[in-house]
Design an enzyme around this catalytic site. Structure first.
Site, short mmCIF file in Angstrom:
data_model
loop_
_atom_site.label_atom_id
_atom_site.label_comp_id
_atom_site.label_asym_id
_atom_site.label_seq_id
_atom_site.Cartn_x
_atom_site.Cartn_y
_atom_site.Cartn_z
N ASN A 10 7.86 -1.37 6.32
CA ASN A 10 8.51 -2.41 5.23
C ASN A 10 9.60 -1.88 4.48
O ASN A 10 9.45 -0.89 3.60
CB ASN A 10 7.04 -2.62 4.20
CG ASN A 10 7.67 -3.41 2.83
OD1 ASN A 10 8.62 -4.28 3.09
ND2 ASN A 10 6.67 -3.75 2.16
N LYS A 12 11.55 -3.47 2.35
CA LYS A 12 11.61 -3.91 0.94
C LYS A 12 13.17 -4.02 0.73
O LYS A 12 13.69 -4.61 1.66
CB LYS A 12 11.13 -2.77 0.13
CG LYS A 12 9.72 -2.43 0.28
CD LYS A 12 9.06 -1.48 -0.87
CE LYS A 12 7.53 -1.22 -0.35
NZ LYS A 12 6.88 -0.57 -1.23
N HIS A 97 1.82 -8.99 -0.67
CA HIS A 97 2.23 -7.65 -0.94
C HIS A 97 2.08 -7.39 -2.51
O HIS A 97 2.47 -8.20 -3.02
CB HIS A 97 3.54 -7.17 -0.27
CG HIS A 97 3.98 -5.57 -0.76
ND1 HIS A 97 4.24 -5.26 -1.81
CD2 HIS A 97 3.85 -4.65 0.22
CE1 HIS A 97 4.39 -3.69 -1.69
NE2 HIS A 97 3.98 -3.58 -0.43
N GLU A 99 3.84 -5.71 -4.70
CA GLU A 99 4.85 -6.02 -5.57
C GLU A 99 5.33 -7.62 -5.65
O GLU A 99 5.65 -8.09 -6.76
CB GLU A 99 6.21 -5.53 -4.90
CG GLU A 99 6.33 -3.97 -4.92
CD GLU A 99 6.58 -3.21 -3.67
OE1 GLU A 99 7.56 -3.67 -3.06
OE2 GLU A 99 6.27 -1.91 -3.72
N GLU A 169 -3.96 -1.75 0.49
CA GLU A 169 -2.73 -0.78 -0.21
C GLU A 169 -3.03 -0.62 -1.79
O GLU A 169 -2.73 -1.78 -2.54
CB GLU A 169 -1.57 -1.46 0.04
CG GLU A 169 -0.86 -1.54 1.29
CD GLU A 169 0.47 -1.79 1.43
OE1 GLU A 169 1.30 -0.86 1.94
OE2 GLU A 169 1.09 -2.87 0.86
N GLY A 175 4.69 3.76 -3.65
CA GLY A 175 6.06 4.15 -4.16
C GLY A 175 5.75 5.13 -4.99
O GLY A 175 6.85 5.50 -5.79
N SER A 215 2.29 5.42 -0.01
CA SER A 215 2.89 6.92 -0.09
C SER A 215 2.56 7.75 1.34
O SER A 215 2.20 8.88 1.23
CB SER A 215 2.27 7.52 -1.35
OG SER A 215 3.05 7.22 -2.54
#
Ligand code: PGA
Length: 259
Positions: A10, A12, A97, A99, A169, A175, A215
């Site tokens: 991904n 991003k 996702h 985010e 996730e 991150g 991560s």
């Protein structure tokens, strides 16, 4: 049941036109032998889908998009439809996702609409679920993940879900450099599989791929992938370096304990 390992990269909101194509070329050049036993998909930003798709042409790596509209077409400024993605050679899409849920305010209802749209359009979808740190500390991690699954899968038949991937996730691991422990991942994946089994049937539950994200790096991939029930990973930061991403792919190809 033997499940084929899955690794997603991904990207991003990273790379540019030249560096995205160069990254795809580096991955494509390496993919010939190394990746034949696993599914590898990269998810570049929308504007680079076409150039990355060209660079991946005739390689074993598939092209994915990071999002899609819940609507088929029409007056929706800035949105990108499933049909447009398919037109560009996209075969996979990320839905829900963290985010998008937490930073961009996507509701569970919208995630469910997007997920249904992806499947109805013939795209393979990666449904992302995961709890926040607060929810985990309150002992609600599994409850939150099950609620997200219930919402997204509502009304969908077992048949339509055979090709999907669920990405567990945890929000606190994305991150941050702090991955979930292999045990945390194992437990969450077990809960997800048991939810699928109780809501649908054991055949779907044992065939569905559940991957870990948050991560993941070459240094921890092997340990996490060795957990039974972890079928691969969704990789953010480490997918931007060809060497790191390929090393995570190799860890999946040689080390996944399926079943
Ligand atoms: P990360 O991102 O690997 O940078 O933590 C994972 C993801 O968001 O899919």
């Amino acid at each position: 049941m033997q499940r084929r390992p899955f690794i997603g990269g991904n990207w991003k909101m990273n790379t540019d036109l030249a560096s995205g194509a160069a990254l795809a070329q580096a991955l494509g050049a390496a993919s010939v032998n190394a990746l034949s036993s696993i599914d590898v998909v990269v998810f570049p930003p929308f504007p680079y889908l076409q150039s990355v798709g060209r660079a991946l042409n005739a390689t074993a790596i598939a092209l994915g998009a990071q999002d899609l509209s819940s609507e088929a077409n029409g007056a929706l400024t800035g949105e990108v439809s499933a049909e447009m993605l398919t037109d560009l050679g996209v075969t996979w899409v990320l839905v829900g996702h963290s985010e998008r849920r937490h930073r961009l305010g996507e509701s569970e209802a919208l995630v469910a609409e997007k997920f249904a749209m992806a499947l109805a359009s013939g795209l393979c979808a990666v449904l992302c679920v995961g709890e926040t740190l607060e929810e985990r500390k309150a002992g609600r991690a599994h409850e939150v993940v099950v609620r997200q699954l219930e919402s997204a899968l509502h009304g969908l038949s077992a048949d339509s879900l055979r090709e999907i991937v669920v990405a567990y996730e945890p929000v606190w691991a994305i991150g941050t450099g702090v991955a979930a422990t292999a045990t945390d991942a194992h437990e969450a994946h077990r809960e997800i599989r048991s939810f699928v089994s109780s809501r649908y049937d054991s055949e779907l539950a044992s065939g569905i791929r559940i991957v870990y994200g948050g991560s993941l790096v070459p240094g921890n991939a092997k340990t996490i992938f060795a957990e039974p029930g972890v079928d691969g990973g969704l990789v953010g930061g480490a997918s931007l370096k060809a060497g790191d991403f390929l090393s995570i792919c190799s860890a999946a190809a040689i080390g996944i304990a399926t079943g």
